[in-house]
Design a protein around this motif. Structure first.
Motif, PDB file in Angstrom:
ATOM      1  N   ALA A  62       0.841  -1.206   0.000  1.00 61.05           N
ATOM      2  CA  ALA A  62       0.000   0.000   0.000  1.00 61.05           C
ATOM      3  C   ALA A  62       0.875   1.255   0.000  1.00 61.05           C
ATOM      4  CB  ALA A  62      -0.924   0.002   1.209  1.00 61.05           C
ATOM      5  N   ASP A  63       0.346   2.332  -0.552  1.00 60.65           N
ATOM      6  CA  ASP A  63       1.066   3.599  -0.652  1.00 60.65           C
ATOM      7  C   ASP A  63       0.527   4.584   0.389  1.00 60.65           C
ATOM      8  OD1 ASP A  63       2.340   5.944  -1.340  1.00 60.65           O
ATOM      9  OD2 ASP A  63       1.771   5.885  -3.462  1.00 60.65           O
ATOM     10  N   PHE A  64       1.345   4.818   1.431  1.00 62.62           N
ATOM     11  CA  PHE A  64       1.001   5.761   2.493  1.00 62.62           C
ATOM     12  C   PHE A  64       1.943   6.962   2.468  1.00 62.62           C
ATOM     13  CE2 PHE A  64      -0.611   1.712   4.190  1.00 62.62           C
ATOM     14  CZ  PHE A  64      -1.858   2.079   4.673  1.00 62.62           C
ATOM     15  N   ARG A  65       2.596   7.212   1.341  1.00 63.36           N
ATOM     16  CA  ARG A  65       3.561   8.320   1.274  1.00 63.36           C
ATOM     17  C   ARG A  65       2.903   9.626   1.682  1.00 63.36           C
ATOM     18  NH1 ARG A  65       5.644   7.961  -4.665  1.00 63.36           N
ATOM     19  NH2 ARG A  65       3.690   6.831  -4.823  1.00 63.36           N
ATOM     20  N   ASP A  66       3.599  10.338   2.582  1.00 59.77           N
ATOM     21  CA  ASP A  66       3.173  11.660   3.057  1.00 59.77           C
ATOM     22  C   ASP A  66       1.794  11.673   3.711  1.00 59.77           C
ATOM     23  OD1 ASP A  66       5.580  12.888   2.143  1.00 59.77           O
ATOM     24  OD2 ASP A  66       4.762  12.835   0.105  1.00 59.77           O
ATOM     25  N   ALA A  67       1.288  10.518   4.107  1.00 56.75           N
ATOM     26  CA  ALA A  67      -0.017  10.453   4.788  1.00 56.75           C
ATOM     27  C   ALA A  67       0.141  10.854   6.253  1.00 56.75           C
ATOM     28  CB  ALA A  67      -0.595   9.044   4.695  1.00 56.75           C
ATOM     29  N   ILE A  68      -0.925  11.371   6.819  1.00 60.30           N
ATOM     30  CA  ILE A  68      -0.954  11.706   8.239  1.00 60.30           C
ATOM     31  C   ILE A  68      -1.652  10.553   8.952  1.00 60.30           C
ATOM     32  CG2 ILE A  68      -1.798  13.316   9.985  1.00 60.30           C
ATOM     33  CD1 ILE A  68      -1.780  15.452   7.716  1.00 60.30           C
ATOM     34  N   LEU A  69      -0.844   9.771   9.677  1.00 62.10           N
ATOM     35  CA  LEU A  69      -1.356   8.622  10.413  1.00 62.10           C
ATOM     36  C   LEU A  69      -1.140   8.820  11.914  1.00 62.10           C
ATOM     37  CD1 LEU A  69       0.132   6.151   7.867  1.00 62.10           C
ATOM     38  CD2 LEU A  69      -2.260   6.057   8.556  1.00 62.10           C
ATOM     39  N   HIS A  70      -1.108  10.077  12.342  1.00 65.75           N
ATOM     40  CA  HIS A  70      -0.898  10.403  13.754  1.00 65.75           C
ATOM     41  C   HIS A  70      -1.972   9.715  14.597  1.00 65.75           C
ATOM     42  CE1 HIS A  70       0.230  12.902  17.198  1.00 65.75           C
ATOM     43  NE2 HIS A  70      -1.063  12.894  17.464  1.00 65.75           N
ATOM     44  N   GLY A  71      -1.535   8.922  15.584  1.00 65.05           N
ATOM     45  CA  GLY A  71      -2.474   8.251  16.474  1.00 65.05           C
ATOM     46  C   GLY A  71      -3.228   7.090  15.856  1.00 65.05           C
ATOM     47  N   ALA A  72      -2.834   6.658  14.673  1.00 61.93           N
ATOM     48  CA  ALA A  72      -3.522   5.545  14.008  1.00 61.93           C
ATOM     49  C   ALA A  72      -3.247   4.227  14.734  1.00 61.93           C
ATOM     50  CB  ALA A  72      -3.072   5.432  12.553  1.00 61.93           C
ATOM     51  N   ILE A  73      -4.118   3.268  14.525  1.00 58.43           N
ATOM     52  CA  ILE A  73      -3.963   1.939  15.120  1.00 58.43           C
ATOM     53  C   ILE A  73      -3.666   0.961  13.991  1.00 58.43           C
ATOM     54  CG2 ILE A  73      -5.073   0.105  16.438  1.00 58.43           C
ATOM     55  CD1 ILE A  73      -6.884   2.317  17.645  1.00 58.43           C
ATOM     56  N   LEU A  74      -2.437   0.408  14.024  1.00 62.18           N
ATOM     57  CA  LEU A  74      -2.016  -0.551  13.010  1.00 62.18           C
ATOM     58  C   LEU A  74      -1.700  -1.903  13.652  1.00 62.18           C
ATOM     59  CD1 LEU A  74      -0.485   2.470  12.180  1.00 62.18           C
ATOM     60  CD2 LEU A  74      -0.475   1.151  10.091  1.00 62.18           C
ATOM     61  N   THR A  75      -2.170  -2.118  14.862  1.00 59.05           N
ATOM     62  CA  THR A  75      -1.912  -3.331  15.627  1.00 59.05           C
ATOM     63  C   THR A  75      -2.241  -4.578  14.809  1.00 59.05           C
ATOM     64  OG1 THR A  75      -2.357  -2.196  17.699  1.00 59.05           O
ATOM     65  CG2 THR A  75      -2.567  -4.585  17.721  1.00 59.05           C
ATOM     66  N   GLN A  76      -1.320  -5.528  14.816  1.00 63.28           N
ATOM     67  CA  GLN A  76      -1.456  -6.819  14.141  1.00 63.28           C
ATOM     68  C   GLN A  76      -1.744  -6.684  12.645  1.00 63.28           C
ATOM     69  OE1 GLN A  76      -4.328  -8.994  16.549  1.00 63.28           O
ATOM     70  NE2 GLN A  76      -2.658  -9.818  17.792  1.00 63.28           N
ATOM     71  N   GLY A  77      -1.350  -5.570  12.063  1.00 62.13           N
ATOM     72  CA  GLY A  77      -1.526  -5.375  10.630  1.00 62.13           C
ATOM     73  C   GLY A  77      -0.371  -5.978   9.849  1.00 62.13           C
ATOM     74  N   ALA A  78      -0.597  -6.217   8.571  1.00 58.16           N
ATOM     75  CA  ALA A  78       0.420  -6.772   7.678  1.00 58.16           C
ATOM     76  C   ALA A  78       0.718  -5.732   6.600  1.00 58.16           C
ATOM     77  CB  ALA A  78      -0.082  -8.073   7.062  1.00 58.16           C
ATOM     78  N   PHE A  79       1.818  -4.994   6.779  1.00 56.12           N
ATOM     79  CA  PHE A  79       2.173  -3.896   5.888  1.00 56.12           C
ATOM     80  C   PHE A  79       3.505  -4.142   5.191  1.00 56.12           C
ATOM     81  CE2 PHE A  79      -0.610  -2.252   9.182  1.00 56.12           C
ATOM     82  CZ  PHE A  79      -1.602  -1.683   8.414  1.00 56.12           C
ATOM     83  N   ALA A  80       3.794  -5.394   4.887  1.00 53.71           N
ATOM     84  CA  ALA A  80       5.038  -5.728   4.186  1.00 53.71           C
ATOM     85  C   ALA A  80       5.074  -4.995   2.851  1.00 53.71           C
ATOM     86  CB  ALA A  80       5.133  -7.234   3.963  1.00 53.71           C
ATOM     87  N   GLU A  81       6.238  -4.444   2.549  1.00 48.61           N
ATOM     88  CA  GLU A  81       6.490  -3.759   1.273  1.00 48.61           C
ATOM     89  C   GLU A  81       5.623  -2.513   1.074  1.00 48.61           C
ATOM     90  OE1 GLU A  81       6.097  -6.822  -1.655  1.00 48.61           O
ATOM     91  OE2 GLU A  81       7.680  -8.030  -0.751  1.00 48.61           O
ATOM     92  N   ALA A  82       5.009  -2.013   2.135  1.00 50.07           N
ATOM     93  CA  ALA A  82       4.214  -0.780   2.037  1.00 50.07           C
ATOM     94  C   ALA A  82       5.149   0.426   2.023  1.00 50.07           C
ATOM     95  CB  ALA A  82       3.236  -0.684   3.201  1.00 50.07           C
ATOM     96  N   ASP A  83       4.681   1.514   1.451  1.00 44.76           N
ATOM     97  CA  ASP A  83       5.476   2.736   1.317  1.00 44.76           C
ATOM     98  C   ASP A  83       4.956   3.796   2.280  1.00 44.76           C
ATOM     99  OD1 ASP A  83       6.947   4.919   0.513  1.00 44.76           O
ATOM    100  OD2 ASP A  83       6.581   4.614  -1.633  1.00 44.76           O
ATOM    101  N   PHE A  84       5.742   4.062   3.315  1.00 46.69           N
ATOM    102  CA  PHE A  84       5.396   5.066   4.325  1.00 46.69           C
ATOM    103  C   PHE A  84       6.343   6.265   4.249  1.00 46.69           C
ATOM    104  CE2 PHE A  84       3.656   1.173   6.179  1.00 46.69           C
ATOM    105  CZ  PHE A  84       2.425   1.588   6.658  1.00 46.69           C
ATOM    106  N   ARG A  85       6.989   6.485   3.113  1.00 51.66           N
ATOM    107  CA  ARG A  85       7.953   7.588   3.000  1.00 51.66           C
ATOM    108  C   ARG A  85       7.297   8.915   3.359  1.00 51.66           C
ATOM    109  NH1 ARG A  85      10.045   7.221  -2.880  1.00 51.66           N
ATOM    110  NH2 ARG A  85       8.182   5.942  -3.041  1.00 51.66           N
ATOM    111  N   GLY A  86       7.934   9.620   4.321  1.00 55.18           N
ATOM    112  CA  GLY A  86       7.462  10.940   4.708  1.00 55.18           C
ATOM    113  C   GLY A  86       6.160  10.954   5.484  1.00 55.18           C
TER     114      GLY A  86
END
Length: 163
Positions: A62-86
């Protein structure tokens, strides 16, 4: 005799004189709940996802580049190869999550709780992990690749990990 002390700030937080309280506000947030959904290869680039739940979600690639995920809950998630740049992941709850080979370059991860998560092969150049709760083994592994300075906070990845 029982004494009860209520601080002025607590009284303000629970004030329902406007017709709604904190619980009501939480119910009417304009966030989508992605709990237990498949968001693989999803495009969340630049979106405001503050306080959104991705608990147990699959977000491979998934592409999360430059996203605002402040306070997000990603517990037990599967984010292999995801893009969180910035991305701003500050104060996110990301424990027991899979970030294998994810791209966290220049991400802000201040105050995240990521115990039990896997960051194997993750790209972390310029990421800021200040006050992050990581497993000791993960912290050591990440220190081996710690390089760069976060463009938003000005903190070096090496220093933010306490290497």
């Amino acid at each position: 005799m029982v004494c009860l002390w209520v601080s002025p700030s607590a009284a303000v937080a629970l004030d329902t004189s406007a017709g709604f309280g904190l619980q009501d506000r939480a119910l009417f947030q304009e966030t989508v709940d992605y709990t237990l959904t498949n968001q693989s290869n999803g495009d969340f680039r630049g979106q405001n996802l503050a306080n959104t739940s991705f608990a147990g979600a699959t977000g491979r690639g998934a592409d999360f580049r430059d996203a605002i995920l402040h306070g997000a809950i990603l517990t037990q998630g599967a984010f292999a190869e995801a893009d969180f740049r910035g991305a701003d992941l500050s104060d996110a709850l990301m424990d027991r999550a899979d970030f294998v080979a994810s791209d966290l370059r220049d991400a802000v991860l201040i105050g995240v709780i990521a115990s039990g998560s896997s960051f194997s092969k993750a790209l972390i150049e310029g990421a800021d992990f200040t006050d992050a709760l990581l497993d000791r083994d993960d912290q050591r592994r990440l220190c081996r690749d710690a390089d760069g300075i976060n463009p938003t906070t000005g903190v070096s990845t090496f220093d933010s990990l306490g290497c």
